[in-house]
Write a protein that holds these residues in place. Structure first.
Motif, PDB file in Angstrom:
ATOM      1  N   GLY A  79      46.845  64.914  47.192  1.00  0.00           N
ATOM      2  CA  GLY A  79      47.957  64.491  46.641  1.00  0.00           C
ATOM      3  C   GLY A  79      48.981  63.846  47.518  1.00  0.00           C
ATOM      4  N   CYS A  80      48.667  64.248  48.791  1.00  0.00           N
ATOM      5  CA  CYS A  80      49.728  63.713  49.940  1.00  0.00           C
ATOM      6  C   CYS A  80      49.438  62.143  50.369  1.00  0.00           C
ATOM      7  CB  CYS A  80      49.527  64.413  51.177  1.00  0.00           C
ATOM      8  SG  CYS A  80      47.760  64.408  51.886  1.00  0.00           S
ATOM      9  N   THR A  81      48.475  61.629  49.750  1.00  0.00           N
ATOM     10  CA  THR A  81      47.803  60.187  49.678  1.00  0.00           C
ATOM     11  C   THR A  81      47.942  59.321  48.550  1.00  0.00           C
ATOM     12  OG1 THR A  81      46.337  60.965  51.475  1.00  0.00           O
ATOM     13  CG2 THR A  81      46.304  58.686  50.661  1.00  0.00           C
ATOM     14  N   ILE A  82      48.796  58.236  48.504  1.00  0.00           N
ATOM     15  CA  ILE A  82      49.131  57.504  47.453  1.00  0.00           C
ATOM     16  C   ILE A  82      48.471  56.070  47.436  1.00  0.00           C
ATOM     17  CG2 ILE A  82      50.305  56.575  45.630  1.00  0.00           C
ATOM     18  CD1 ILE A  82      52.226  58.703  46.388  1.00  0.00           C
ATOM     19  N   PRO A  83      47.265  55.656  46.887  1.00  0.00           N
ATOM     20  CA  PRO A  83      46.936  54.064  47.137  1.00  0.00           C
ATOM     21  C   PRO A  83      47.372  53.442  46.080  1.00  0.00           C
ATOM     22  CG  PRO A  83      45.258  55.613  45.930  1.00  0.00           C
ATOM     23  CD  PRO A  83      46.445  56.385  46.259  1.00  0.00           C
ATOM     24  N   GLN A  84      47.672  52.143  46.473  1.00  0.00           N
ATOM     25  CA  GLN A  84      48.076  51.001  45.297  1.00  0.00           C
ATOM     26  C   GLN A  84      46.851  49.836  45.649  1.00  0.00           C
ATOM     27  OE1 GLN A  84      51.911  49.903  46.750  1.00  0.00           O
ATOM     28  NE2 GLN A  84      52.820  51.597  45.516  1.00  0.00           N
ATOM     29  N   TRP A  85      46.551  49.223  44.477  1.00  0.00           N
ATOM     30  CA  TRP A  85      45.344  48.278  44.666  1.00  0.00           C
ATOM     31  C   TRP A  85      45.908  47.178  43.638  1.00  0.00           C
ATOM     32  CZ3 TRP A  85      45.247  52.913  42.317  1.00  0.00           C
ATOM     33  CH2 TRP A  85      44.772  52.923  40.720  1.00  0.00           C
ATOM     34  N   PRO A  86      45.030  45.914  43.601  1.00  0.00           N
ATOM     35  CA  PRO A  86      45.433  44.920  42.955  1.00  0.00           C
ATOM     36  C   PRO A  86      44.690  45.169  41.511  1.00  0.00           C
ATOM     37  CG  PRO A  86      43.910  43.987  44.538  1.00  0.00           C
ATOM     38  CD  PRO A  86      44.531  45.670  44.980  1.00  0.00           C
ATOM     39  N   ARG A  87      45.563  44.946  40.304  1.00  0.00           N
ATOM     40  CA  ARG A  87      44.851  45.261  39.071  1.00  0.00           C
ATOM     41  C   ARG A  87      44.190  44.062  38.506  1.00  0.00           C
ATOM     42  NH1 ARG A  87      46.009  50.729  38.823  1.00  0.00           N
ATOM     43  NH2 ARG A  87      48.021  51.201  39.844  1.00  0.00           N
ATOM     44  N   GLU A  88      44.334  42.848  38.860  1.00  0.00           N
ATOM     45  CA  GLU A  88      43.689  41.584  38.488  1.00  0.00           C
ATOM     46  C   GLU A  88      42.740  41.536  39.276  1.00  0.00           C
ATOM     47  OE1 GLU A  88      46.192  40.872  42.048  1.00  0.00           O
ATOM     48  OE2 GLU A  88      46.895  41.716  40.118  1.00  0.00           O
ATOM     49  N   PRO A  89      41.394  40.719  38.696  1.00  0.00           N
ATOM     50  CA  PRO A  89      40.390  40.431  39.329  1.00  0.00           C
ATOM     51  C   PRO A  89      40.671  39.617  40.787  1.00  0.00           C
ATOM     52  CG  PRO A  89      40.071  39.817  36.976  1.00  0.00           C
ATOM     53  CD  PRO A  89      41.508  40.340  37.353  1.00  0.00           C
ATOM     54  N   ILE A  90      39.685  39.846  41.781  1.00  0.00           N
ATOM     55  CA  ILE A  90      39.896  39.025  42.954  1.00  0.00           C
ATOM     56  C   ILE A  90      38.655  38.129  42.938  1.00  0.00           C
ATOM     57  CG2 ILE A  90      39.635  39.143  45.489  1.00  0.00           C
ATOM     58  CD1 ILE A  90      42.289  40.453  44.219  1.00  0.00           C
ATOM     59  N   PRO A  92      36.077  35.041  43.834  1.00  0.00           N
ATOM     60  CA  PRO A  92      35.128  34.738  44.969  1.00  0.00           C
ATOM     61  C   PRO A  92      35.810  34.063  46.112  1.00  0.00           C
ATOM     62  CG  PRO A  92      33.932  34.187  43.145  1.00  0.00           C
ATOM     63  CD  PRO A  92      35.183  34.536  42.466  1.00  0.00           C
ATOM     64  N   GLY A  93      35.788  34.671  47.475  1.00  0.00           N
ATOM     65  CA  GLY A  93      36.537  34.204  48.501  1.00  0.00           C
ATOM     66  C   GLY A  93      37.962  34.388  48.525  1.00  0.00           C
ATOM     67  N   GLU A  94      38.475  34.829  47.534  1.00  0.00           N
ATOM     68  CA  GLU A  94      39.816  35.329  47.445  1.00  0.00           C
ATOM     69  C   GLU A  94      39.874  36.596  48.207  1.00  0.00           C
ATOM     70  OE1 GLU A  94      41.307  35.375  43.573  1.00  0.00           O
ATOM     71  OE2 GLU A  94      41.091  33.076  43.434  1.00  0.00           O
ATOM     72  N   GLN A  95      41.165  36.955  48.813  1.00  0.00           N
ATOM     73  CA  GLN A  95      41.678  38.098  49.508  1.00  0.00           C
ATOM     74  C   GLN A  95      42.456  39.052  48.607  1.00  0.00           C
ATOM     75  OE1 GLN A  95      43.497  36.999  53.298  1.00  0.00           O
ATOM     76  NE2 GLN A  95      41.592  35.925  53.800  1.00  0.00           N
ATOM     77  N   GLY A  96      42.520  40.352  48.890  1.00  0.00           N
ATOM     78  CA  GLY A  96      43.275  41.263  48.329  1.00  0.00           C
ATOM     79  C   GLY A  96      43.522  42.368  49.426  1.00  0.00           C
ATOM     80  N   ALA A  97      44.446  43.469  48.832  1.00  0.00           N
ATOM     81  CA  ALA A  97      44.515  44.535  49.954  1.00  0.00           C
ATOM     82  C   ALA A  97      44.623  45.924  49.197  1.00  0.00           C
ATOM     83  CB  ALA A  97      45.706  44.515  50.742  1.00  0.00           C
ATOM     84  N   ILE A  98      44.296  46.997  49.796  1.00  0.00           N
ATOM     85  CA  ILE A  98      44.659  48.224  49.332  1.00  0.00           C
ATOM     86  C   ILE A  98      45.645  49.016  50.259  1.00  0.00           C
ATOM     87  CG2 ILE A  98      43.334  50.680  48.824  1.00  0.00           C
ATOM     88  CD1 ILE A  98      42.210  48.397  47.252  1.00  0.00           C
TER      89      ILE A  98
END
Length: 146
Positions: A79-90, A92-98
């Motif tokens: 619970g000390c770690t909270i991730p956030q991520w893209p909710r929309e599809p990424i 081909p060739g596109e970038q994202g981040a966690i």
């Protein structure tokens, strides 16, 4: 003799069909969405932290597959770690981040945490692992009474 010939012919045709199925599956696997991270995601080190300090890091990636990458969920081992991520599809060739946010409050010593990404990749899960060395906070009341 005819029975032996038909049996051999059946085996030969069946094995050719199996190779085609394996080849088609392997070609599909090559096209599935793939995470291509910009850094080592198995050994990220936040370094030495004082207990109570909050830190975060953005794990950047590219979709190296031929189909859109869909992240279904991301979960943390603590619970000390909270991730956030893209909710929309990424695409081909596109970038994202966690984005991974770690709160060291109540922690002490070496901390090893895992963030698991669930996506339409093969395999379906990818782990990000990080560590931090958390030192106890110095007691500020003892220093002020001197």
């Amino acid at each position: 003799m005819r029975y032996v010939f038909l049996t051999l012919l059946s085996v030969a045709l069946f094995s050719c069909g199996s190779n085609q199925d394996k080849s088609a599956t392997s070609n599909l696997d090559d096209k599935l969405p793939k995470f291509e991270f910009a850094e080592d995601i198995k050994n990220f080190d936040f370094g030495t932290l004082t207990a109570g300090k909050e830190v975060e890091h953005s794990f950047k990636f590219k979709n190296a597959g031929d189909f859109p990458l869909i992240i279904n969920n991301v979960s943390a081992s603590c619970g000390c770690t909270i991730p956030q991520w893209p909710r929309e599809p990424i695409g081909p060739g596109e970038q994202g981040a966690i984005l991974v946010h770690f709160n060291s409050k109540g922690k002490q010593g070496q901390q090893f945490k895992t963030v698991t990404i669930f996506a339409n990749t093969n395999p379906a899960t990818t782990d990000i692992q990080f560590k931090a060395d958390v030192e106890a906070a110095k007691d500020s009341t003892a220093a002020s009474s001197l």
